[in-house]
Design a protein around this motif. Structure first.
Motif, PDB file in Angstrom:
ATOM      1  N   GLY A 112       0.874  -1.258   0.084  1.00 40.18           N
ATOM      2  CA  GLY A 112       0.051   0.007   0.084  1.00 40.18           C
ATOM      3  C   GLY A 112       0.728   1.245  -0.047  1.00 40.18           C
ATOM      4  N   ARG A 113       0.288   2.155   0.663  1.00 43.18           N
ATOM      5  CA  ARG A 113       0.824   3.464   0.898  1.00 43.18           C
ATOM      6  C   ARG A 113       2.240   3.550   1.542  1.00 43.18           C
ATOM      7  NH1 ARG A 113      -2.952   8.816   1.158  1.00 43.18           N
ATOM      8  NH2 ARG A 113      -2.171   9.363  -0.873  1.00 43.18           N
ATOM      9  N   LEU A 114       3.299   4.289   1.155  1.00 42.79           N
ATOM     10  CA  LEU A 114       4.634   4.422   1.551  1.00 42.79           C
ATOM     11  C   LEU A 114       4.864   6.013   2.073  1.00 42.79           C
ATOM     12  CD1 LEU A 114       6.648   2.039  -0.838  1.00 42.79           C
ATOM     13  CD2 LEU A 114       5.732   1.608   1.605  1.00 42.79           C
ATOM     14  N   ALA A 115       5.117   5.949   3.201  1.00 36.74           N
ATOM     15  CA  ALA A 115       5.769   7.538   3.674  1.00 36.74           C
ATOM     16  C   ALA A 115       7.093   7.495   3.439  1.00 36.74           C
ATOM     17  CB  ALA A 115       5.069   7.625   5.216  1.00 36.74           C
ATOM     18  N   ILE A 116       7.660   8.412   2.690  1.00 39.46           N
ATOM     19  CA  ILE A 116       9.362   8.316   2.611  1.00 39.46           C
ATOM     20  C   ILE A 116       9.638   9.823   3.266  1.00 39.46           C
ATOM     21  CG2 ILE A 116      11.116   8.446   0.673  1.00 39.46           C
ATOM     22  CD1 ILE A 116       9.184   7.258  -0.890  1.00 39.46           C
ATOM     23  N   GLY A 117      10.613   9.531   3.922  1.00 41.50           N
ATOM     24  CA  GLY A 117      11.381  10.681   4.667  1.00 41.50           C
ATOM     25  C   GLY A 117      12.543  10.319   5.378  1.00 41.50           C
ATOM     26  N   ARG A 118      13.012  11.513   6.105  1.00 42.31           N
ATOM     27  CA  ARG A 118      14.282  11.405   7.065  1.00 42.31           C
ATOM     28  C   ARG A 118      14.051  11.460   8.253  1.00 42.31           C
ATOM     29  NH1 ARG A 118      18.246  15.006   9.199  1.00 42.31           N
ATOM     30  NH2 ARG A 118      20.233  13.909   9.296  1.00 42.31           N
ATOM     31  N   ASN A 121      -1.900  14.068  12.341  1.00 38.70           N
ATOM     32  CA  ASN A 121      -2.354  14.670  10.908  1.00 38.70           C
ATOM     33  C   ASN A 121      -2.356  15.920  10.991  1.00 38.70           C
ATOM     34  OD1 ASN A 121      -4.967  15.145  12.347  1.00 38.70           O
ATOM     35  ND2 ASN A 121      -5.786  13.475  11.546  1.00 38.70           N
ATOM     36  N   SER A 122      -2.956  16.641  10.028  1.00 46.01           N
ATOM     37  CA  SER A 122      -2.974  18.098   9.861  1.00 46.01           C
ATOM     38  C   SER A 122      -3.785  18.691  10.625  1.00 46.01           C
ATOM     39  CB  SER A 122      -3.144  18.429   8.467  1.00 46.01           C
ATOM     40  OG  SER A 122      -4.334  17.809   7.744  1.00 46.01           O
ATOM     41  N   ALA A 123      -4.766  17.815  11.073  1.00 45.99           N
ATOM     42  CA  ALA A 123      -5.810  18.312  12.212  1.00 45.99           C
ATOM     43  C   ALA A 123      -5.197  18.162  13.490  1.00 45.99           C
ATOM     44  CB  ALA A 123      -7.192  17.714  12.135  1.00 45.99           C
ATOM     45  N   GLY A 124      -4.137  17.830  13.714  1.00 46.71           N
ATOM     46  CA  GLY A 124      -3.573  17.698  15.013  1.00 46.71           C
ATOM     47  C   GLY A 124      -3.897  16.213  15.833  1.00 46.71           C
ATOM     48  N   ASP A 125      -4.631  15.377  15.144  1.00 46.87           N
ATOM     49  CA  ASP A 125      -5.161  14.224  15.802  1.00 46.87           C
ATOM     50  C   ASP A 125      -3.877  13.327  15.641  1.00 46.87           C
ATOM     51  OD1 ASP A 125      -7.815  15.251  15.947  1.00 46.87           O
ATOM     52  OD2 ASP A 125      -8.183  14.597  13.710  1.00 46.87           O
ATOM     53  N   ALA A 126      -3.747  12.605  16.925  1.00 43.26           N
ATOM     54  CA  ALA A 126      -2.813  11.577  17.050  1.00 43.26           C
ATOM     55  C   ALA A 126      -3.347  10.274  16.662  1.00 43.26           C
ATOM     56  CB  ALA A 126      -2.112  11.705  18.386  1.00 43.26           C
ATOM     57  N   ILE A 127      -2.750   9.543  15.637  1.00 38.56           N
ATOM     58  CA  ILE A 127      -3.302   8.226  15.173  1.00 38.56           C
ATOM     59  C   ILE A 127      -2.282   7.128  15.377  1.00 38.56           C
ATOM     60  CG2 ILE A 127      -4.385   7.238  13.204  1.00 38.56           C
ATOM     61  CD1 ILE A 127      -5.121   9.790  12.051  1.00 38.56           C
ATOM     62  N   GLU A 149      -1.641   4.550   8.116  1.00 39.62           N
ATOM     63  CA  GLU A 149      -2.630   4.656   7.535  1.00 39.62           C
ATOM     64  C   GLU A 149      -2.981   6.187   7.453  1.00 39.62           C
ATOM     65  OE1 GLU A 149      -4.852   2.237   6.055  1.00 39.62           O
ATOM     66  OE2 GLU A 149      -3.494   0.996   6.522  1.00 39.62           O
ATOM     67  N   GLY A 150      -3.671   6.759   6.273  1.00 36.57           N
ATOM     68  CA  GLY A 150      -4.017   8.116   5.944  1.00 36.57           C
ATOM     69  C   GLY A 150      -2.989   9.006   5.955  1.00 36.57           C
ATOM     70  N   ILE A 151      -1.726   8.541   5.613  1.00 36.75           N
ATOM     71  CA  ILE A 151      -0.539   9.521   5.776  1.00 36.75           C
ATOM     72  C   ILE A 151      -0.614  10.495   4.355  1.00 36.75           C
ATOM     73  CG2 ILE A 151       1.223   7.923   4.598  1.00 36.75           C
ATOM     74  CD1 ILE A 151       2.253  10.178   7.214  1.00 36.75           C
ATOM     75  N   ILE A 167       1.062  14.520   2.754  1.00 35.19           N
ATOM     76  CA  ILE A 167       1.959  15.397   3.044  1.00 35.19           C
ATOM     77  C   ILE A 167       1.251  16.776   2.397  1.00 35.19           C
ATOM     78  CG2 ILE A 167       4.206  14.199   2.564  1.00 35.19           C
ATOM     79  CD1 ILE A 167       4.403  15.018  -0.244  1.00 35.19           C
ATOM     80  N   GLY A 168       1.483  17.837   3.022  1.00 34.31           N
ATOM     81  CA  GLY A 168       0.873  18.966   2.687  1.00 34.31           C
ATOM     82  C   GLY A 168      -0.447  19.043   3.381  1.00 34.31           C
ATOM     83  N   THR A 169      -1.287  19.946   2.767  1.00 39.54           N
ATOM     84  CA  THR A 169      -2.630  20.161   3.658  1.00 39.54           C
ATOM     85  C   THR A 169      -3.786  20.219   2.507  1.00 39.54           C
ATOM     86  OG1 THR A 169      -2.635  22.475   3.341  1.00 39.54           O
ATOM     87  CG2 THR A 169      -1.828  21.602   5.305  1.00 39.54           C
ATOM     88  N   ARG A 170      -4.954  19.316   3.205  1.00 39.12           N
ATOM     89  CA  ARG A 170      -6.049  19.160   2.428  1.00 39.12           C
ATOM     90  C   ARG A 170      -7.426  19.918   2.888  1.00 39.12           C
ATOM     91  NH1 ARG A 170      -6.684  13.448   0.050  1.00 39.12           N
ATOM     92  NH2 ARG A 170      -4.744  13.409  -1.296  1.00 39.12           N
TER      93      ARG A 170
END
Length: 112
Positions: free
Chosen positions: A44-50, A66-72, A105-107, A109-112
């Motif tokens: 599935g989805r991959l989060a790539i970063g340092r 997430n961008s809303a500040g929720d901890a998942i 899940e749900g990762i 980048i940027g804001t929506r």
């Protein structure tokens, strides 16, 4: 560099052994700056970063904010590093590593 070059030759002559070690606490909480998203048909989805802090391995529970500040809370299902352009499986990653994590899940980048 002491003088401006016309190409990358001087850069390739530098000794990577003289590069400073990455700064960060490998025993601290995991902090990964996600800069890209990819997709793999199997995981599935991959989060790539340092990684700037902490250590992680497959099976670890991590928290994504997430961008809303929720901890998942989510589980790392696959962990990859990079060798050149090729993605390779990793058992563990730590401060300074560029990684791709699956299972977040749900990762985004940027804001929506």
């Amino acid at each position: 560099m002491e003088k401006e070059g016309e190409d990358f030759r001087e850069l390739f002559r530098t000794d990577p052994q003289n590069d400073p070690a990455p700064e960060g606490d490998p025993d601290g909480p995991l902090q990964l700056l996600v800069t890209n998203i990819d997709y793999n048909d199997y995981v599935g989805r991959l989060a790539i970063g340092r990684m700037f802090s902490g250590t992680t391995k497959v099976g670890d529970w991590v928290v994504m904010v997430n961008s809303a500040g929720d901890a998942i809370k989510t589980k790392v299902t696959s962990l990859y590093g990079f060798q050149g352009l090729e993605r390779i499986d990793l058992k563990q990653a730590s401060v300074g590593d560029i990684v791709a994590l699956a299972g977040i899940e749900g990762i985004n980048i940027g804001t929506r």
